[in-house]
Design an enzyme around this catalytic site. Structure first.
Site, PDB file in Angstrom:
ATOM      1  N   ASP A  69      -2.554  -2.024   2.219  1.00  0.00           N
ATOM      2  CA  ASP A  69      -2.898  -0.791   2.931  1.00  0.00           C
ATOM      3  C   ASP A  69      -4.383  -0.477   2.740  1.00  0.00           C
ATOM      4  OD1 ASP A  69      -0.185  -0.520   3.478  1.00  0.00           O
ATOM      5  OD2 ASP A  69       0.168   0.737   1.703  1.00  0.00           O
TER       6      ASP A  69
HETATM    7  N1  URA Z   1       2.917  -1.942  -1.270  1.00  0.00           N
HETATM    8  C1  URA Z   1       2.380  -0.841  -0.705  1.00  0.00           C
HETATM    9  O1  URA Z   1       3.011   0.200  -0.635  1.00  0.00           O
HETATM   10  N2  URA Z   1       1.119  -0.946  -0.232  1.00  0.00           N
HETATM   11  C2  URA Z   1       0.357  -2.065  -0.319  1.00  0.00           C
HETATM   12  O2  URA Z   1      -0.791  -2.068   0.113  1.00  0.00           O
HETATM   13  C3  URA Z   1       0.948  -3.195  -0.916  1.00  0.00           C
HETATM   14  C4  URA Z   1       2.227  -3.108  -1.385  1.00  0.00           C
END
Ligand code: URA
Length: 231
Positions: free
Chosen positions: A101
């Site tokens: 993310d």
């Molecule tokens: N899990 C998440 O919630 N976000 C990420 O970026 C990676 C794994």
């Protein structure tokens, strides 16, 4: 691979230019003029462009230390793409194998080899991803067993696969998982009434993050091979 992709991988032409060359009848596969860009070709085929034999470049494999506020798609969408800082040829052919993310930092693997990516992201290969997590509420010891047994994520039909939770401090943990559903880590902690405030990926399989923030390096051959199917 498709003929248009092969032309891109063996020349400096863009995809649009490759398509035009194929359309103009300038490509031959084993001596036969081919004007269908979707035709599947193999490296053992003799593929020529205006009589010159083409050889595909090898696949590329990199790791990068993703910065906060960057995204893993190839174009900027609200946040800048992490590919902006990758000053190498044909960046548009690369993709991230297991996206993070915008508000997550840490290790990303980057390649143009779709099969390799598949080996990393498919849960049946049991490839471990290790995250360091900062949380809004205190962690309790009973969570270790709940993460190990599997959690019911909001909107998911199956429990999560067994995960290893290591409590590092009152609101800090290290989590090892072998799957990568959308917002997986945030949803796992939401399922136990907590909220992720910071998230950082430390490791994928045998590969640990070892470059400074925003920097990258090519993987070694052994690192690339370490993801080959372990069934
Ligand atoms: N899990 C998440 O919630 N976000 C990420 O970026 C990676 C794994």
């Amino acid at each position: 691979m498709r003929l248009d992709r092969f032309v891109c991988k063996s020349t400096e032409y863009t995809k649009a230019e490759a398509i035009q060359l194929i359309h103009d009848g300038q490509l031959r596969v084993n001596g036969e003029a081919i004007m269908n860009r979707a035709v599947q070709v193999h490296e053992n085929n003799t593929i020529t462009l205006n009589g010159e034999c083409l050889k595909a470049r090898g696949f590329r494999y990199l790791l990068m230390h993703k910065a906060l506020g960057t995204i893993c798609s190839n174009v900027d969408e609200g946040y800048p793409s992490l590919f902006n800082s990758l000053k190498i040829e044909k960046v548009s052919e690369l993709h991230v194998a297991g996206r993070l993310d915008a508000d997550t930092t840490g290790l990303v693997l980057i390649t143009d080899d779709g099969r390799w990516t598949f080996d990393i992201i498919r849960p049946s290969n049991n490839c471990q991803k290790v995250y360091r997590v900062g949380l809004s509420r205190r962690l309790s010891e009973d969570l270790i067993e709940r993460f190990e047994k599997g959690l019911q994520l909001h909107g998911a039909s199956q429990l999560t696969r067994p995960a290893e939770l290591q409590i590092l401090g009152s609101t800090e943990a290290r989590l090892t998982i072998t799957e990568g559903k959308y917002h997986q880590v945030k949803r796992m902690f939401a399922a136990v009434g907590n909220r992720v405030l910071s998230l950082h990926r430390e490791k994928i399989g045998e590969i640990a993050l070892d470059v400074p923030l925003g920097e990258w390096r090519y993987l070694t051959n052994d690192e690339v091979k370490s993801f080959v199917t372990v069934i």
